[in-house]
Scaffold this motif. Structure first.
Motif, PDB file in Angstrom:
ATOM      1  N   THR A 265       2.464   1.380  -3.264  1.00 35.23           N
ATOM      2  CA  THR A 265       1.696   2.066  -4.323  1.00 35.23           C
ATOM      3  C   THR A 265       1.168   4.105  -4.268  1.00 35.23           C
ATOM      4  OG1 THR A 265       0.511  -0.087  -4.488  1.00 35.23           O
ATOM      5  CG2 THR A 265      -1.558   2.240  -5.180  1.00 35.23           C
ATOM      6  N   GLN A 266       0.380   4.087  -3.223  1.00 36.57           N
ATOM      7  CA  GLN A 266       0.142   5.455  -2.684  1.00 36.57           C
ATOM      8  C   GLN A 266       1.526   6.543  -3.039  1.00 36.57           C
ATOM      9  OE1 GLN A 266      -2.147   6.743   0.557  1.00 36.57           O
ATOM     10  NE2 GLN A 266      -3.243   4.499   0.903  1.00 36.57           N
TER      11      GLN A 266
ATOM     12  N   MET B 119      -4.485   4.091   5.617  1.00 35.42           N
ATOM     13  CA  MET B 119      -4.036   4.558   4.481  1.00 35.42           C
ATOM     14  C   MET B 119      -5.128   4.367   3.470  1.00 35.42           C
ATOM     15  SD  MET B 119      -0.748   3.400   4.033  1.00 35.42           S
ATOM     16  CE  MET B 119       0.390   5.039   2.497  1.00 35.42           C
ATOM     17  N   GLN B 120      -5.866   3.139   3.980  1.00 32.44           N
ATOM     18  CA  GLN B 120      -6.743   2.566   2.825  1.00 32.44           C
ATOM     19  C   GLN B 120      -8.120   3.315   2.988  1.00 32.44           C
ATOM     20  OE1 GLN B 120      -6.911  -1.635   3.657  1.00 32.44           O
ATOM     21  NE2 GLN B 120      -5.901  -1.265   1.963  1.00 32.44           N
TER      22      GLN B 120
ATOM     23  N   ALA C 119       1.899   9.628  -5.346  1.00 31.68           N
ATOM     24  CA  ALA C 119       2.253  10.870  -4.524  1.00 31.68           C
ATOM     25  C   ALA C 119       3.340  11.482  -5.147  1.00 31.68           C
ATOM     26  CB  ALA C 119       2.146  10.742  -2.937  1.00 31.68           C
TER      27      ALA C 119
ATOM     28  N   GLU D  25       0.760  -1.029  -0.357  1.00 33.29           N
ATOM     29  CA  GLU D  25      -0.018   0.200  -0.305  1.00 33.29           C
ATOM     30  C   GLU D  25       0.985   1.414  -0.371  1.00 33.29           C
ATOM     31  OE1 GLU D  25      -3.528   1.374   0.073  1.00 33.29           O
ATOM     32  OE2 GLU D  25      -3.455  -0.540  -0.529  1.00 33.29           O
TER      33      GLU D  25
ATOM     34  N   ARG E 164      -8.109   9.380   3.706  1.00 32.75           N
ATOM     35  CA  ARG E 164      -7.552   9.814   2.959  1.00 32.75           C
ATOM     36  C   ARG E 164      -8.282  11.592   3.269  1.00 32.75           C
ATOM     37  NH1 ARG E 164      -5.964   9.448  -3.309  1.00 32.75           N
ATOM     38  NH2 ARG E 164      -4.324   7.782  -1.906  1.00 32.75           N
TER      39      ARG E 164
END
Length: 397
Positions: free
Chosen positions: A83-84, A289-290, A88, A80, A293
């Motif tokens: 990916t994030q 995180m999921q 970003a 995660e 936001r």
């Protein structure tokens, strides 16, 4: 009989936040004039209720929450982050280039243990984050201070003049602790180029990235483009903390983004000192995180509003000078004819205000440190900030 003490520990200063807490030990403050504590940059509120519920659910029903896990962290959390953060920063980060640690301080100690040992040197801009300096002192690593002057922005040209055959890395913190300043992207790029050319590691601690005024995925902004470089992992190491954005301070979850080869060395350190990060904390970080936001964006907006209040307050406070302000911190120069450590003790007794002197963030004997103070304003609301300025304006040495 006195047991032996490692000389490196004897030469290491006591933790500054714990020292400041001793200044208020045993003291009482009037109910109509409570202590304003702006000494530490850690959230004091609990995580939002949905995150607490997710933690409770995992604690009650997920057996893995109570067992050892992978040394480098939960695969789902590592993926995660990859990916994030790739999205970003406009770059490419793989899951095997991410490791999870017991907080960002452990991330720093782990990565530095793979880079520098006794007798080596590391360049650290001043004012510095004192725990970084303390780790080097305990390891016998020489800290080479890089003066940032009144701008609090380090210069790669000045840093290059400090490099010797013993230099192993340069450490940058942005948004900065204690200075609050956000390092411009071009400054970070120059340090990357310098470190690459000289075979050094560039450590970028982004503990406060979620509160960077430039960082908004929704708006397409980013604080730097270091990860857009396809070869970023030959030089760059990024550190991060989940303590601030998700209020998970007690769960101790941080991360390292670096080459997979470097993380194989980090694994040796982590396995020795902790076996694995907190399973429950990692589950909370992943859920945050999921799912949080928008909540984090609201937290950033609130911190930026408090930043504006600090900037406006110091603009109107006679004699004081604001050197830097951002994320959780304002870094200021006071107008009084006394050293900042003595002044901060006086402010406890005279104003019921607790903050940290610049002497805790500068080399011993630093004239600049005696004039400077760090104010961690993240836990003080608008009314509290206004009261802080009233008390500072009324203070007479």
């Amino acid at each position: 009989m006195t047991l032996p003490l490692n000389p490196a520990f004897a030469a290491t200063e006591a933790p500054p936040v714990m020292e400041a807490r001793r200044w208020i030990a045993g003291k009482t403050f009037a109910p109509d004039r409570p202590l304003i504590n702006v000494s530490q940059a850690a959230p004091v509120d609990s995580p939002p209720l949905p995150l607490r519920q997710a933690l409770a659910e995992a604690a009650l029903n997920d057996p893995q929450a109570h067992l050892y896990g992978p040394v480098l962290g939960l695969p789902d959390l590592r993926a995660e982050i990859a990916t994030q953060f790739s999205a970003a920063y406009g770059g490419t980060i793989a899951a095997d280039q991410v490791a999870i640690t017991q907080g960002c301080n452990q991330a720093f100690c782990a990565i530095m243990s793979t880079l520098a040992g006794a007798g080596d040197e590391v360049i650290l801009p001043t004012p510095w984050y004192f725990n970084h300096k303390m780790w080097f002192d305990m390891q016998g690593v020489t800290t080479v201070g890089l003066d940032t002057g009144d701008t609090l922005i380090p210069s790669a040209t000045a840093a290059e003049a400090l490099i010797t055959e013993k230099t192993r890395a340069i450490v940058l913190v942005t948004p900065n602790n204690p200075g609050g300043v956000e390092y411009p992207a071009e400054v970070l790029a120059k340090f990357r180029d310098l470190c690459r050319a000289r075979g050094l590691a560039l450590i970028v601690d982004e503990t406060y990235r979620d509160f960077d005024s430039r960082h908004s995925v929704e708006l397409g902004g980013r604080p730097h483009d270091l990860f857009a470089d396809p070869a970023w992992d030959d030089t760059l190491v990024q550190l991060y903390s989940f303590s601030k954005a998700y209020r998970l301070t007690g769960h101790r979850v941080g991360s390292i983004v670096a080459s997979a080869t470097r993380l194989a060395e980090v694994e040796k350190f982590l396995d020795t000192v902790a076996i694995c990060p907190s399973q429950l904390g990692q589950m909370g970080a992943l859920w945050g995180m999921q799912n949080l936001r928008q909540w984090v964006a609201g937290e950033r907006d609130e911190i930026l509003a408090r930043r504006r209040a600090m900037t406006e307050g110091f603009a109107a406070l006679e004699g004081w000078r604001l050197l830097g302000c951002g994320a959780y911190f304002a870094y200021v120069e006071h107008p009084f004819d006394m050293a900042s450590d003595a002044l901060c003790k006086r402010l406890v007794d005279d104003c019921a205000v607790l903050m940290l002197p610049g002497t805790m963030f500068q080399p011993d004997g630093s004239a600049a440190g005696k004039r400077q103070i760090r104010i961690a304003f993240a836990n003080v609301d608008a009314a509290g900030i206004a009261e802080l300025f009233r008390r500072l304006a009324a203070f007479r040495p």
